[in-house]
Write an enzyme that holds these catalytic residues in place. Structure first.
Site, PDB file in Angstrom:
ATOM      1  N   LYS A 275       0.829  -1.201   0.000  1.00 12.72           N
ATOM      2  CA  LYS A 275       0.000   0.000   0.000  1.00 12.72           C
ATOM      3  C   LYS A 275       0.866   1.256   0.000  1.00 12.72           C
ATOM      4  O   LYS A 275       2.040   1.226   0.375  1.00 12.72           O
ATOM      5  CB  LYS A 275      -0.901   0.017   1.239  1.00 12.72           C
ATOM      6  CG  LYS A 275      -2.014  -1.009   1.237  1.00 12.72           C
ATOM      7  CD  LYS A 275      -2.848  -0.887   2.504  1.00 12.72           C
ATOM      8  CE  LYS A 275      -3.964  -1.923   2.530  1.00 12.72           C
ATOM      9  NZ  LYS A 275      -5.029  -1.617   1.561  1.00 12.72           N
ATOM     10  N   ARG A 349     -11.087 -10.902   0.860  1.00 16.93           N
ATOM     11  CA  ARG A 349     -12.018 -11.850   0.237  1.00 16.93           C
ATOM     12  C   ARG A 349     -11.440 -13.264   0.210  1.00 16.93           C
ATOM     13  O   ARG A 349     -12.179 -14.251   0.232  1.00 16.93           O
ATOM     14  CB  ARG A 349     -12.381 -11.371  -1.169  1.00 16.93           C
ATOM     15  CG  ARG A 349     -11.244 -11.341  -2.165  1.00 16.93           C
ATOM     16  CD  ARG A 349     -11.546 -10.472  -3.376  1.00 16.93           C
ATOM     17  NE  ARG A 349     -11.564  -9.061  -3.012  1.00 16.93           N
ATOM     18  CZ  ARG A 349     -11.885  -8.075  -3.850  1.00 16.93           C
ATOM     19  NH1 ARG A 349     -12.211  -8.350  -5.104  1.00 16.93           N
ATOM     20  NH2 ARG A 349     -11.883  -6.828  -3.455  1.00 16.93           N
TER      21      ARG A 349
END
Length: 502
Positions: A275, A349
């Protein structure tokens, strides 16, 4: 902060009085003025006539020189025609924030006009939101010499024969708010102090004495179950993954359980797809869904809601290292499906794929609901004030939105159409963890991905990324919002009726 019921006679002996009025409302008709000394009532009316308009967000106050009452504050509610359930949630918070900023330690407030005539619900709503507004996460700060601002007592004023309903509502509201605040504290805790193992310990501590059975599956147990998604994401970290299971079985034996699944990424660096500096700062909160489920199960137990409820939290760190999973890797999940990793920063997920399938197969739910800070795309779509709602049961959609309105934990539906499935088809694996269109439709792609692992179970996905942190104007302290806990309370209360519709 203590919240207590008091009859109108208390008004004459309170240190501070808070009154709320709509715009253009006739202040003279405030029925509780009857219980005030004549000179106090006269002073309020004179002041209101000159200084107060009742505009939304307006506060006008003055001090009294004689008697036990030292301060009067008048709060504007705005136009009555525009008053709604969302504003009802905010006014108690406004009162508390005002009291704290003005160092008012005790105040009394009549609430029925503001929150309606269902006294237990009004008291619950007021108490919940007042306690939420009183919370501050100052664990890592040195206390000032004078101590942190505190409200000692808030009195909710109503007629004497309302005492039982009001007291019951207050008690329930305080229980709910304390669990939400514990959820916020958990999510606010820095990643270095909240590893997967420590999150598991927090779950154990929360469950103690609540009639909740806790099971923790470690790396070896997950290997036996074939949970390649959870294990794959966890590979880059020295911290071992944990699968936290909370079981609360107080419903009929024949009742299929409500299974709640929460994303528990205790720190998300993005993995090898690291990130940005701006994006990584708050990623200790990427376990907010897990915190929601821990305290959601806890509040169900503390309120003694008679249902069967299961909480499942896959807890991992997503870290870059020589052993990290890589873009292009194929992860075989418990379901047998393979996940083609296109981006290691779409890890939530992946771990939920195993947790959802485990929940569906092990517990045969009547309804399965997951809470996850899953996608920035949900935040882009909806802004700061509600979570994204997806379900494979269209007949429940309106009721699920209504539950959010009643809870003050708002959700809004997005489509789960099959047209989006082709966007996440894998090239070399069964399913890709990122959509082909990038951020466009990203929240839907995330939900559609999860749907592939629910084994045809009635299911709801709530993407709480928009509500990870408190929004401007909510009168809440900076940091985690505790989204989902209040939603779980109302969902649990409605669960037996929901089952009849499935």
């Amino acid at each position: 902060m203590k919240i207590a019921f008091a009859n109108p006679k208390k008004l004459a002996s309170s240190k501070s009085l808070f009154f709320a009025f709509f715009q253009k409302e006739n202040v003279e008709k405030e029925r509780y003025f009857f219980f005030l000394p004549a000179d106090t009532k006269r002073t309020i009316l004179q002041f209101a006539k000159k200084e107060f308009k009742g505009e939304e967000g307006e506060v006008k106050s003055f001090w009294l020189q004689k008697g036990p009452i030292t301060k009067i504050a008048l709060f504007g509610l705005g136009e009555k025609e525009k008053w709604n359930e969302r504003k009802k949630q905010l006014i108690p918070r406004f009162f508390v924030q005002y009291a704290k900023s003005n160092k008012i330690s005790e105040f009394s407030v009549p609430i029925t006009k503001v929150l309606g005539q269902n006294l237990a619900e009004a008291a619950k709503t007021f108490s919940t939101n007042a306690v939420l507004a009183d919370f501050e996460f100052n664990k890592y700060k040195e206390a000032p010499k004078e101590g942190w601002p505190k409200i000692k007592t808030m009195y909710l004023i109503s007629a004497e024969n309302d005492a039982k309903a009001m007291t019951n509502g207050i008690q329930e509201g305080v229980i709910i708010a304390k669990e939400v605040n514990s959820c916020r504290a958990l999510a606010n805790t820095p990643g270095g102090d909240m590893t997967p193992r420590k999150l598991a310990n927090e779950a154990k501590n929360t469950a103690k004495g609540n009639g909740i059975n806790v099971k923790i599956l470690g790396e070896k147990e997950m290997q036996k179950l074939g949970m390649g998604g959870i294990l794959g994401v966890a590979k880059g970290s020295l911290e071992k993954p944990q699968l936290i299971i909370l079981e609360y079985k107080k419903g009929p034996k024949s009742q299929k359980p409500l299974v709640l699944v929460g994303k528990g990424v205790t720190f998300d660096t993005g993995g090898l797809n690291l990130k940005s500096e701006q994006g990584i700062y708050e990623m200790h909160m990427d376990m907010s869904g897990g915190a929601t489920v821990i305290h959601g199960i806890s509040v169900i137990a503390r309120l003694k809601i008679p249902i069967n409820a299961i909480g499942i939290i896959p807890a991992v760190e997503n870290m870059p290292s020589g052993s990290s999973y890589r873009p292009g890797d194929m992860l075989k999940t418990m379901s047998g499906k393979t996940i083609e990793v296109l981006n290691t920063d779409a890890e939530g997920r992946i771990i939920l794929a195993d947790a959802l399938y485990f929940g569906a197969k092990r517990y045969k739910p009547g309804l399965m609901v997951d809470f996850a800070t899953l996608t920035g795309a949900a935040h882009v779509a909806l802004g700061d004030y509600c979570s994204a709602l997806f379900t494979n049961k269209d007949e429940l959609q309106n009721e699920l939105v209504k539950i959010g309105e009643e809870a003050g934990d708002y959700v809004w539906p997005l489509p789960l159409w099959d047209e989006y499935l082709s966007d996440i088809k894998g090239t070399f694996g069964d399913i890709a963890n990122l959509g082909k269109t990038g951020r466009a439709g990203g929240a839907i792609h995330g939900a559609k991905f999860l749907e592939q692992f629910i084994d045809n179970t009635p299911w709801v996905h709530i993407d709480i990324a928009p509500r990870m942190t408190a929004a401007e104007g909510e009168f809440l302290a900076k940091g985690a919002a505790g989204a989902g806990v209040r939603y779980i309370v109302e969902l649990a209360k409605e669960y037996s009726q929901i089952l009849k519709k499935l």
